[in-house]
Design a protein around this motif. Structure first.
Motif: not given
Length: 348
Positions: A252-256, A260, A263, A295, A298
């Motif tokens: 699962r990725h997040e925008e920071r 991308r 995380v 989950e 990462y």
């Protein structure tokens, strides 16, 4: 109905008492072990850690990474036969177990792979190692493969440890219910505290010149130290190796800051809804899920985690004056505790 009143312990219930030592540095200890296996009489030397045969963790990528440290991997059983043949034909397969269950389809697939590739280690894996069919499968696979190393489980008592070794196993896998994504104890009420299971099974195995692998229950590097101290010849890890680049869980990725960033990664038990929908089309009407899907953060390459584990084991050995890993059980004294960690900051 029988009630056993003898005390049974988990990793969290004890600490290892330090002993006077002449060791000056962590560099003075040897964390490798050499074993001569019971049935094929072949030697193996390395760091006795095994990645669990779960499809997120027991991967070919993990096998390549752990092999650099002399550790082993039990591949999950869901790779296509052609992929397994190619892998076992490569130079990466020296510290790798081929995994299978007890169905005829599993056996046929193994025979097809072994006919084309030099498989020398086999993990026969079921949740319940107490069935006659399982013992018969171990005996049949030993008869068909006299030169192979066989690890079989899971069990938690000395009598079944002996039965599996006599049937043809070299290593008995110990643990029912302690895994981080296992819900067998919740769903069935069945299990055994893992530290006591290792102690009792190791005692039975060593009397027959066999080995045991503690499977499940480790949450921090110190738990491996306790497992080795309890007599585990090998320790198998699932959750502690999850979340790394070498795993095959969904990221699962997040925008920071416009990028991308990975995380978290999925991790699940092999008896979970997730696994059964993936490989069996769903949960059969006659059974319940005995695993969960979570989950985990990462964590990048697995190298840092392996070095942390190995460093913890080395440090434990200096605390108790054990120059070689094989000396650890003889130099281990466990003390019972009510708590082992100070959790005032960050929960431990």
């Amino acid at each position: 109905m029988i009630i056993e009143s003898d005390l049974k312990l988990d990793f969290k219930d004890v600490l290892i008492r330090p002993k006077r030592s002449t060791l000056q540095s962590r560099n003075d200890v040897n964390i490798n072990r050499t074993f001569t296996f019971l049935h094929n009489q072949r030697d193996w030397t390395g760091f006795p850690l095994i990645a669990a045969n779960m499809d997120v963790v027991g991967t070919m990528g993990m096998a390549r990474a752990l092999s650099r440290y002399g550790a082993m991997t039990a591949l999950h059983k869901h790779y296509p036969a052609d992929d397994l043949i190619a892998f076992f034909q490569s130079d990466d397969s020296g510290n790798v177990f081929y995994s299978l269950g007890i169905t005829e389809a599993d056996a046929d697939k193994f025979r097809a792979v072994k006919a084309k590739a030099p498989v020398d280690k086999l993990c026969i894996d079921v949740a319940n190692g107490y069935t006659e069919r399982f013992v018969e499968t171990v005996a049949r696979m030993r008869e068909e493969n006299p030169d192979i190393v066989i690890m079989a489980g899971n069990v938690v008592t000395g009598d079944m440890t002996e039965a599996l070794l006599l049937a043809g196993a070299d290593i008995v896998k110990v643990g029912i219910g302690p895994g981080s994504v296992c819900t067998t104890r919740k769903m069935t009420g069945v299990g055994y505290p893992q530290l006591s299971a290792i102690i009792e099974c190791a005692d039975a195995a060593h009397g027959l010149k066999g080995q045991v692998c503690g499977d499940g229950g480790c949450t921090v590097p110190g738990d491996l130290s306790k497992a080795y101290g309890a007599g585990a010849d090998f320790v198998m890890l699932g959750g502690m190796l999850a979340g790394h680049d070498e795993c095959e869980g969904d990221l699962r990725h997040e925008e920071r800051d416009g990028q991308r960033i990975p995380v978290a990664m999925t991790f699940y038990g092999m008896s979970s809804d997730t696994a059964m929908h993936k490989y069996a089309g769903g949960v059969a009407s006659y059974r319940a899920s005995e695993g969960k899907t979570v989950e985990v953060p990462y964590r990048g390459p697995v190298d840092g985690t392996v070095q942390e584990i190995m460093g913890g084991v080395r440090s434990m050995m200096t605390y108790i004056g054990a120059t070689k890993l094989k000396e650890v059980p003889k130099r281990t004294t466990f003390v019972r505790v009510g708590a082992q960690l100070n959790t005032v900051f960050g929960g431990g």
